[in-house]
Design an enzyme around this catalytic site. Structure first.
Site, PDB file in Angstrom:
ATOM      1  N   ASP A  33      26.133 -20.386 -18.240  1.00  0.00           N
ATOM      2  CA  ASP A  33      26.825 -21.622 -17.858  1.00  0.00           C
ATOM      3  C   ASP A  33      28.244 -21.687 -18.414  1.00  0.00           C
ATOM      4  OD1 ASP A  33      26.161 -21.866 -20.487  1.00  0.00           O
ATOM      5  OD2 ASP A  33      25.350 -23.906 -20.331  1.00  0.00           O
ATOM      6  N   HIS A 236      48.243   1.069 -15.997  1.00  0.00           N
ATOM      7  CA  HIS A 236      47.577  -0.218 -16.172  1.00  0.00           C
ATOM      8  C   HIS A 236      46.592  -0.187 -17.338  1.00  0.00           C
ATOM      9  CE1 HIS A 236      48.464  -1.322 -11.686  1.00  0.00           C
ATOM     10  NE2 HIS A 236      49.496  -1.530 -12.482  1.00  0.00           N
ATOM     11  N   ASP A 253      53.709  -4.334 -21.917  1.00  0.00           N
ATOM     12  CA  ASP A 253      53.977  -5.030 -20.655  1.00  0.00           C
ATOM     13  C   ASP A 253      53.238  -6.354 -20.745  1.00  0.00           C
ATOM     14  OD1 ASP A 253      54.130  -5.953 -18.034  1.00  0.00           O
ATOM     15  OD2 ASP A 253      53.912  -3.965 -17.153  1.00  0.00           O
ATOM     16  N   ASP A 264      57.418 -11.573 -16.593  1.00  0.00           N
ATOM     17  CA  ASP A 264      56.869 -10.206 -16.578  1.00  0.00           C
ATOM     18  C   ASP A 264      57.894  -9.282 -17.223  1.00  0.00           C
ATOM     19  OD1 ASP A 264      55.549  -7.850 -16.060  1.00  0.00           O
ATOM     20  OD2 ASP A 264      55.591  -8.038 -13.877  1.00  0.00           O
ATOM     21  N   HIS A 343      55.647   5.018  -9.451  1.00  0.00           N
ATOM     22  CA  HIS A 343      55.536   3.661  -8.927  1.00  0.00           C
ATOM     23  C   HIS A 343      56.888   3.170  -8.422  1.00  0.00           C
ATOM     24  CE1 HIS A 343      57.428   1.905 -12.552  1.00  0.00           C
ATOM     25  NE2 HIS A 343      56.646   2.700 -13.276  1.00  0.00           N
ATOM     26  N   HIS A 347      58.939  -5.819  -7.935  1.00  0.00           N
ATOM     27  CA  HIS A 347      58.133  -6.637  -7.034  1.00  0.00           C
ATOM     28  C   HIS A 347      58.634  -8.064  -7.118  1.00  0.00           C
ATOM     29  CE1 HIS A 347      56.030  -8.099 -10.657  1.00  0.00           C
ATOM     30  NE2 HIS A 347      55.911  -6.831 -11.032  1.00  0.00           N
ATOM     31  N   HIS A 354      52.673 -10.537  -8.908  1.00  0.00           N
ATOM     32  CA  HIS A 354      53.135  -9.846  -7.706  1.00  0.00           C
ATOM     33  C   HIS A 354      53.156 -10.916  -6.624  1.00  0.00           C
ATOM     34  CE1 HIS A 354      52.488  -5.401  -8.899  1.00  0.00           C
ATOM     35  NE2 HIS A 354      52.571  -6.143  -9.987  1.00  0.00           N
ATOM     36  N   GLU A 378      61.850  -2.493 -12.886  1.00  0.00           N
ATOM     37  CA  GLU A 378      61.026  -1.845 -13.906  1.00  0.00           C
ATOM     38  C   GLU A 378      60.861  -0.338 -13.687  1.00  0.00           C
ATOM     39  OE1 GLU A 378      56.813  -2.739 -13.671  1.00  0.00           O
ATOM     40  OE2 GLU A 378      57.153  -4.030 -11.936  1.00  0.00           O
ATOM     41  N   TYR A 382      56.837   8.784 -17.363  1.00  0.00           N
ATOM     42  CA  TYR A 382      55.544   8.998 -17.994  1.00  0.00           C
ATOM     43  C   TYR A 382      55.257  10.498 -17.987  1.00  0.00           C
ATOM     44  CZ  TYR A 382      55.739   4.251 -16.257  1.00  0.00           C
ATOM     45  OH  TYR A 382      56.158   2.971 -15.949  1.00  0.00           O
ATOM     46  N   ARG A 399      58.613   2.399 -20.071  1.00  0.00           N
ATOM     47  CA  ARG A 399      58.949   1.496 -18.976  1.00  0.00           C
ATOM     48  C   ARG A 399      59.807   0.379 -19.541  1.00  0.00           C
ATOM     49  NH1 ARG A 399      54.351   1.022 -17.044  1.00  0.00           N
ATOM     50  NH2 ARG A 399      53.576  -0.995 -17.796  1.00  0.00           N
ATOM     51  N   GLU A 401      61.323  -3.320 -18.232  1.00  0.00           N
ATOM     52  CA  GLU A 401      61.194  -4.263 -17.114  1.00  0.00           C
ATOM     53  C   GLU A 401      61.826  -5.602 -17.463  1.00  0.00           C
ATOM     54  OE1 GLU A 401      57.616  -6.113 -14.323  1.00  0.00           O
ATOM     55  OE2 GLU A 401      57.157  -5.317 -16.314  1.00  0.00           O
TER      56      GLU A 401
END
Length: 436
Positions: A33, A236, A253, A264, A343, A347, A354, A378, A382, A399, A401
Site C-alpha cells: 500500500d 545511463h 549528471d 539538466d 549520442h 535535447h 527530454h 552536452e 567515453y 560529459r 552539459e
C-alpha cells in the site's frame, strides 16, 4: 493562474471546434500500500497547474467555448489520511475553470459532452486504459444515432498542438527554469567541494538531494548519474554504489525539478582535485566542442547545427590524440568516432527532461531554433579499454552539459554558475582540500 488559463485559451483557439480530453497521470503503487512519489502528467499540468491525481481536463471549442475539470471530491476523512484535496467547487474557483465536477461523474458526463462535437482531440495510444475509456464513451454516443446525436467523426492527436506550444517558453516558464538551473548549479559546485578519495558515489548523490530540497526544489528531475572512473563510460549509469578512487574522474549528471520544470547539468572533475595529462587533454577537447556547439545556438541556426559544430571539434581531437585514424571526412563518413561519442549533443528541456517538441519539420528538414526554445548542449567522450585505444586514455568518461535558452540575439547559458573550466574546477577543489 493566468498563465494556465492563457494556454487553455490558446489550445481552444487552435482547435477551432471540437472537444479535447486530457487526463493526468495515475498514482503508481511501489509495493503493497505504498506509492511512488506522485508526479502529474506534463500535458495536463501545462494546461491546468493542478497537481492532484485522479483528474481530467475537458476543453470545448467552438461558438460556446468551455473549460471543465473533473477531480476528486472534497473528503475530510480521506484528507486525514492522505492530505488536502481541493474538491470540484474550490478547484473551479482557484484554478479558473468554467465548470468542475466530481471524477466519479466522468463516465456519465463525457458521452454528453462528446455528443455532436465534430472532432475529438486526445492522445490516442499513450495509455491503453484511457484508450479503452474513450472508446466506450464514443460507443455510448454512437448508440444514440437514431435520436439524431452524432459522435465526433475525426480523432486528432492533441499532443501535436501542445508540443508546438511547449517548445516556446513564456517569461513565466523561463523564470522558473532559471531558478531550477540556479539550484542545480549550486548543487554541482557543492558536490565538487564534498568529493575526496574514499567516499562513495551515493554519498555525493546525497549532497545533491540536500542541495535540491534545501533550496525549494520538489524532486530530482531524473535519477542522478554519479559515475566514478570507468562507470562514467556507461551513459545511463545510476547504480551510484562504487567507491571514488585517487586518479579517477567523477562524472555527475544531475538536475532538479522546480514546480514541474527541469534543469539538466553534467560536470566531470577529478576525484583527487587535479586532472592528469590525458584527462586534461580529453576534457579540454570536450569543453572546446561544447563551446563550438553553444556558439551555434541562435535563431539563425537549425536544431542540428550545435551537434555538427561539436562533432567537427571532437573528430579533429580524436584524430589528433590517436583515437581515430584518417581524415575528418573519412572518420565522419565511416562513423568510427561513435566508438567514443555515440549520442546526440542535446535535447529540448522543460516540463520533461527530454521535453516535448519535434526536431524535424514535416518535409524532413531540421527545425530552426526560435527565441524561447530551451535546450541542453552536452557533448562527451567515453573511452573504454580496447586494442585500438592508447592505454593512457582507458576508462576516461567525460560529459559537459549546460541548459541554453535561445534569445533574439543568440543564446543565454542559464547554468553557467556551475564551474567547468579546468582552472576553475581545480581552484574549487583546492578550497575543498584546504577545508578538509
Amino acid at each position: 493562474m493566468q498563465e494556465f488559463s492563457r494556454r487553455r485559451q490558446q489550445l481552444i483557439t487552435s482547435m477551432q471546434a471540437g472537444i479535447a480530453v486530457i487526463p493526468t497521470a495515475p498514482e503508481v503503487t511501489r509495493n503493497r500500500d505504498s506509492h511512488y512519489p506522485y508526479r502529474f502528467d506534463s500535458y495536463f499540468y501545462y494546461l491546468t497547474g493542478f497537481k492532484e491525481p485522479e483528474a481530467v481536463l475537458v476543453l470545448i471549442a467552438g461558438p460556446s467555448p468551455k473549460t471543465i475539470l473533473f477531480c476528486r471530491d472534497k473528503d475530510i476523512d480521506r484528507e486525514i489520511w492522505d492530505g488536502f484535496r481541493y474538491g470540484p467547487d474550490a478547484a473551479k474557483t482557484e484554478f479558473g475553470f468554467d465548470e468542475a465536477y466530481s471524477i466519479t461523474q466522468l463516465d456519465e458526463q463525457l458521452p454528453k459532452l462528446m455528443a455532436n462535437q465534430p472532432e475529438l482531440f486526445f492522445s490516442l495510444g499513450s495509455d491503453a486504459g484511457w484508450d479503452a475509456k474513450v472508446s466506450a464513451w464514443l460507443n455510448a454516443v454512437k448508440a444514440q444515432a437514431r435520436t439524431g446525436v452524432q459522435a465526433p467523426s475525426k480523432l486528432v492527436d492533441v499532443r501535436q498542438t501542445l508540443d508546438a506550444m511547449r517548445l516556446l517558453k513564456s517569461p513565466y516558464e523561463i523564470n522558473l527554469m532559471r531558478r531550477s538551473a540556479s539550484i542545480a548549479a549550486s548543487a554541482h559546485n557543492r558536490a565538487m567541494r564534498a568529493v575526496i578519495p574514499g567516499k562513495w558515489e551515493y554519498e555525493i548523490e546525497a549532497e545533491f538531494l540536500h542541495a535540491f530540497y534545501s533550496q525549494g526544489a520538489q524532486a530530482p528531475a531524473y535519477t542522478s548519474i554519479v559515475a566514478g572512473g570507468a562507470n562514467a563510460c556507461t551513459l545511463h549509469y545510476n547504480a551510484n554504489n562504487a567507491q571514488l578512487n585517487v586518479g579517477d574522474l567523477l562524472l555527475i549528471d544531475a538536475g532538479c525539478e522546480l514546480d514541474g520544470y527541469a534543469s539538466d547539468i553534467t560536470r566531470t572533475f577529478p576525484v583527487s582535485g587535479r586532472f592528469s595529462g590525458p584527462q586534461k587533454d580529453l576534457y579540454e577537447l570536450v569543453l572546446a566542442s561544447q563551446a563550438a556547439a553553444i556558439a551555434s545556438v541562435s535563431p539563425q541556426h537549425h536544431w542540428n547545427a550545435p551537434h555538427e559544430a561539436a562533432l567537427d571539434v571532437l573528430v579533429d581531437g580524436f584524430i589528433h590524440y590517436g583515437l581515430c585514424q584518417g581524415s575528418r571526412d573519412a572518420v565522419l563518413e565511416t562513423g568510427s568516432y561513435r566508438q567514443f561519442y555515440m549520442h546526440r549533443t542535446g535535447h529540448w528541456l522543460g516540463l520533461d527532461v527530454h521535453d516535448a517538441g519535434e526536431y524535424k519539420t514535416a518535409n524532413g528538414d531540421w527545425v530552426m531554433l526560435q527565441p524561447g526554445n530551451m535546450l541542453t548542449v552536452e557533448p562527451g567522450c567515453y573511452v573504454r579499454p580496447a586494442d585500438n585505444v592508447p592505454e593512457h586514455f582507458w576508462n576516461i568518461g567525460i560529459r559537459i552539459e549546460d541548459d541554453v535558452l535561445v534569445t533574439d540575439k543568440g543564446h543565454d547559458v542559464i547554468t553557467s554558475a556551475a564551474v567547468k573550466t579546468v582552472a576553475d574546477i581545480e581552484v574549487l577543489m583546492r578550497q575543498r582540500a584546504a577545508a578538509v
